[in-house]
Structures are given as structure tokens and as C-alpha cells.
Design a protein around this motif. Structure first.
Motif, PDB file in Angstrom:
ATOM      1  N   SER A 142      31.572  76.353  28.746  1.00  0.00           N
ATOM      2  CA  SER A 142      32.006  75.038  28.278  1.00  0.00           C
ATOM      3  C   SER A 142      32.711  75.071  26.931  1.00  0.00           C
ATOM      4  N   ASN A 143      32.287  75.942  26.023  1.00  0.00           N
ATOM      5  CA  ASN A 143      32.858  75.938  24.676  1.00  0.00           C
ATOM      6  C   ASN A 143      33.949  76.987  24.458  1.00  0.00           C
ATOM      7  N   GLU A 144      34.317  77.707  25.503  1.00  0.00           N
ATOM      8  CA  GLU A 144      35.392  78.685  25.370  1.00  0.00           C
ATOM      9  C   GLU A 144      36.735  77.994  25.153  1.00  0.00           C
ATOM     10  N   LYS A 145      37.589  78.640  24.360  1.00  0.00           N
ATOM     11  CA  LYS A 145      38.961  78.154  24.184  1.00  0.00           C
ATOM     12  C   LYS A 145      39.813  78.693  25.326  1.00  0.00           C
TER      13      LYS A 145
ATOM     14  N   ASN B  64      35.299  72.051  27.001  1.00  0.00           N
ATOM     15  CA  ASN B  64      35.472  71.287  25.768  1.00  0.00           C
ATOM     16  C   ASN B  64      36.726  71.652  24.987  1.00  0.00           C
ATOM     17  N   ASN B  65      37.304  72.803  25.272  1.00  0.00           N
ATOM     18  CA  ASN B  65      38.460  73.282  24.502  1.00  0.00           C
ATOM     19  C   ASN B  65      39.561  73.779  25.439  1.00  0.00           C
TER      20      ASN B  65
END
Length: 390
Positions: A361-364, A93-94
Motif C-alpha cells: 500500500s505505501n510503495e511508490k 497510497n502513492n
């Protein structure tokens, strides 16, 4: 007052000169790095480190070895772009790309070149030399021409046609040797070792190139804070270490409490850093000659910043990912189709490694695109038209 000291990354001794630390095992590898008065910089808030209109590398002058920047082509201040379509495909996502391709000569190397060329002006250097697979030589030729300091570039005969033509456009001397990068690097080091009248500005032997590279970390931090993962192509390794050092310095200044995990990428079978990690050594020189579409970049016999990269891997819980040429082909086709993003073979490495980084999934996640495709268009067209090995 001296602006910086030199410290060995291995034994932590302070060295007063630019020569190698006494603990060093080879003159081809330099363990020293520049350190600054971090307490003073933090106490006096000499750098804002916030998302404001940037001023190029000058903004970070207290953390650079330069007294000032006399010559500049507008290097730095490159965009951090979201890759939404590729991210969606991979379930990330990021996902971002730090687009170093928009530097003046189309490559991250302009940052380090600007630092060392301006240092050369400050110290009245009259002759420069550099060993390069192409990009660093082009950058050195452009900046030395602007500074009016003669520069001799040593490059492999196999350097791409586009890069050779660019080199010929600048008023510099150049020599093409029919050999691989590692041999040319050693040739240049041996030839000018102890010659104070000639400054070698090659990454690895010249430790100040990484000082320019670390400004990438500062800019990433100003845009999104400390990312979870940064994926970086590795040739010599000064880009990897520079980015690590930038975040390490932010930690020394008390601006952040943690470091991102930094993952380097090289070609399988041509990865001296992966082999050094396996053997628990500071560096390893491979006997096998590199053969890859990323030859002269991330396919190498030797990585001359290996000791620093290995230290950075240990400090960031990082790692070295090995990929194949086929991975690069798939990455290029996917990038062009999903993001209309075109980059040189070496710069494809971070994108080719995304399936292996084990990201949530939400890691930058930031991939560093180190150089543009326009110096390698013939090779890029061949890759796009090639069939992938299934």
C-alpha cells in the motif's frame, strides 16, 4: 576527447564503432549501449539532479551523446501526477503517472528523436530512415523537418488514420507496407545495412534513442526519488531499457544506492520478451501474427531491444506482465471514470497490469503513459463503447 564509449551489455566489451558487438547473434538486435565518464561527472558535479525549473534535455547534456541541442520542440520536462482516486480503489497510497503524452508530438519518443536528430546534425547526415508503427515516425517527421534533413518513414498499412494524417502534414517521404512491424523493421535494416549515407534512427538498431528515453528516469528521481516500482509498456523495449539505464547511471554517479523494480507489460500470446525469458534466450521471434487493439505497440512478434530489456529485468528484479485486450478495455474505462485520464491503447498497459504487480500500500509506484489518445480517437471510442468480456 571522446564523450562516450560503446559497451556491450552482454560481454561488456568496449566497441569503438556503432556496429554490433562480435558476440551478437543477429544484425537486427544491437547489444551496445553508450557509457560515459561517470567519475568525472560525479566529481565535477556536472548535473545537479535536483528539483529545480528544468531546461529540457539540455540539463542532462553531460550524460547524453550530443555536443549540443540545435533543434528542439520543447521535449521532456513532463509532469509526474498523483492518481489518488485510482490509487484509493486499488489500495495504493502513492500511485503516480509519468505523463509523456504532453511531449510535442504527444509521445515519449520525442526524447529519443531529439537526441538522434541533433546527433545527425552534428555528423552532417543527409538522409534518415525510420521504421515505425506510427508514433516514432510522426516524431521523426516533425524533428527532421525542423532540422531540414530528409527522412523516409516506413510504416504498416494498418497504422491509424489519425497518425497517417499527421505524417502527411510534414515534409517527409513515407512508405506504407502491407506487413507487420517486425517484417518492416527487418526490411529497413536489410535495405540500408552498410549504407553510410543513410542513418537508420529506428529504436533497436539505433542505440541512441534510449539515451533520450533515460531522461525520464532522471526527472522521476528529481520529483520523488527512486520509486519502488515503475510499470512500463513494451513494444521494441527502448523505453524500458532507457528508464533502467537512467537509474543505473544515477547509481554509477553515487546519487542513489538502489534501483527501482521495473515491470514491463505486453499482450498475452504476443509477448516475445516473456517467451525469451521462459526459454532463457536473449531474444525470441514469434511466428504468430499479433492481433490486438494494441497491435503495433505492445502486441508484437519481435522486440528488438529484448537483450537489453532482459538484462535490465535481471538487474532490477523486474519482470514481464502479460495482459489481455479485455484488461486494456477495463483500464481505459476505469481511468476515464476515476481520473479523467485518456491515453492510447499501448499506454493503457501499465494501468491494466496494476492488479498483477503485487504492490504494498505505501510503495511508490509510477506508471508511464507513453502516448496520447488523440491519434487513435476512433479506436478509443470503440473501446469505450465496447462490452467487456466477463
Amino acid at each position: 576527447m571522446k564523450k562516450f564509449n560503446l559497451q556491450c551489455i552482454k560481454c561488456h566489451a568496449i566497441n569503438e564503432t556503432k556496429t554490433h558487438c562480435s558476440c551478437n547473434q543477429s544484425r537486427y538486435y544491437n547489444f551496445n549501449t553508450a557509457i560515459y565518464d561517470y567519475d568525472k561527472i560525479s566529481r565535477e558535479k556536472l548535473i545537479p539532479f535536483e528539483h529545480i525549473p528544468r531546461q529540457g534535455l539540455d540539463k542532462y547534456l553531460p550524460l547524453l551523446p550530443n555536443e549540443k541541442f540545435t533543434v528542439s520542440l520543447g521535449e521532456g520536462s513532463t509532469p509526474l501526477l498523483p492518481l489518488k482516486h485510482l490509487g484509493k480503489l486499488l489500495g495504493l497510497n502513492n500511485l503516480y503517472v509519468k505523463n509523456e503524452m504532453v511531449n510535442p508530438m504527444g509521445c515519449f519518443k520525442d526524447r529519443g528523436t531529439s537526441v538522434v536528430i541533433n546527433m545527425a546534425l552534428e555528423t552532417n547526415q543527409r538522409q534518415l530512415v525510420i521504421c515505425s508503427s506510427g508514433n516514432a515516425a510522426i516524431s521523426a517527421a516533425a524533428y527532421s523537418n525542423l532540422a531540414r534533413i530528409p527522412c523516409t518513414c516506413f510504416a504498416a498499412q494498418s497504422t491509424s488514420v489519425g497518425k497517417k494524417r499527421l505524417l502527411q502534414s510534414f515534409d517527409c517521404q513515407f512508405e506504407y507496407l502491407d506487413d507487420y512491424y517486425a517484417a518492416i523493421y527487418r526490411h529497413v535494416v536489410d535495405k540500408y545495412q552498410g549504407n553510410d549515407e543513410v542513418l537508420n534512427i529506428t529504436a533497436g538498431v539505433n542505440i541512441f534513442k534510449e539515451e533520450g528515453n533515460k531522461t525520464i528516469a532522471f526527472e522521476i528521481f528529481e520529483d520523488i526519488g527512486v520509486p519502488d516500482k515503475i510499470v512500463v509498456p513494451i513494444g521494441n523495449g527502448s523505453l524500458y531499457f532507457g528508464i533502467y539505464k537512467g537509474f543505473w547511471e544515477l547509481k554509477q554517479l553515487g546519487i542513489t544506492e538502489w534501483l527501482p523494480q521495473i515491470l514491463g507489460v505486453q499482450i498475452r500470446g504476443h509477448s516475445p520478451i516473456a517467451e525469451a525469458l521462459k526459454q532463457d534466450k536473449d531474444f525470441v521471434d514469434l511466428k504468430q501474427l499479433p492481433k490486438s487493439i494494441a497491435e503495433g505497440g505492445i502486441a508484437a512478434q519481435s522486440s528488438f531491444c529484448a537483450p537489453k530489456v532482459i538484462e535490465a529485468i535481471k538487474q532490477t528484479n523486474g519482470g514481464l506482465i502479460e495482459i489481455s485486450d479485455n484488461d486494456l478495455v477495463k483500464a481505459l474505462k476505469r481511468l476515464v471514470k476515476l481520473e479523467s485520464f485518456l491515453t492510447e491503447p499501448t499506454s493503457l498497459a501499465p494501468f491494466a497490469a496494476l492488479d498483477q504487480i503485487g504492490a504494498k500500500s505505501n510503495e511508490k509506484i509510477v506508471c508511464v503513459a507513453s502516448g496520447n489518445a488523440f491519434k487513435n480517437l476512433e479506436e478509443i471510442f470503440e473501446i469505450i463503447q465496447s462490452k467487456e468480456v466477463q
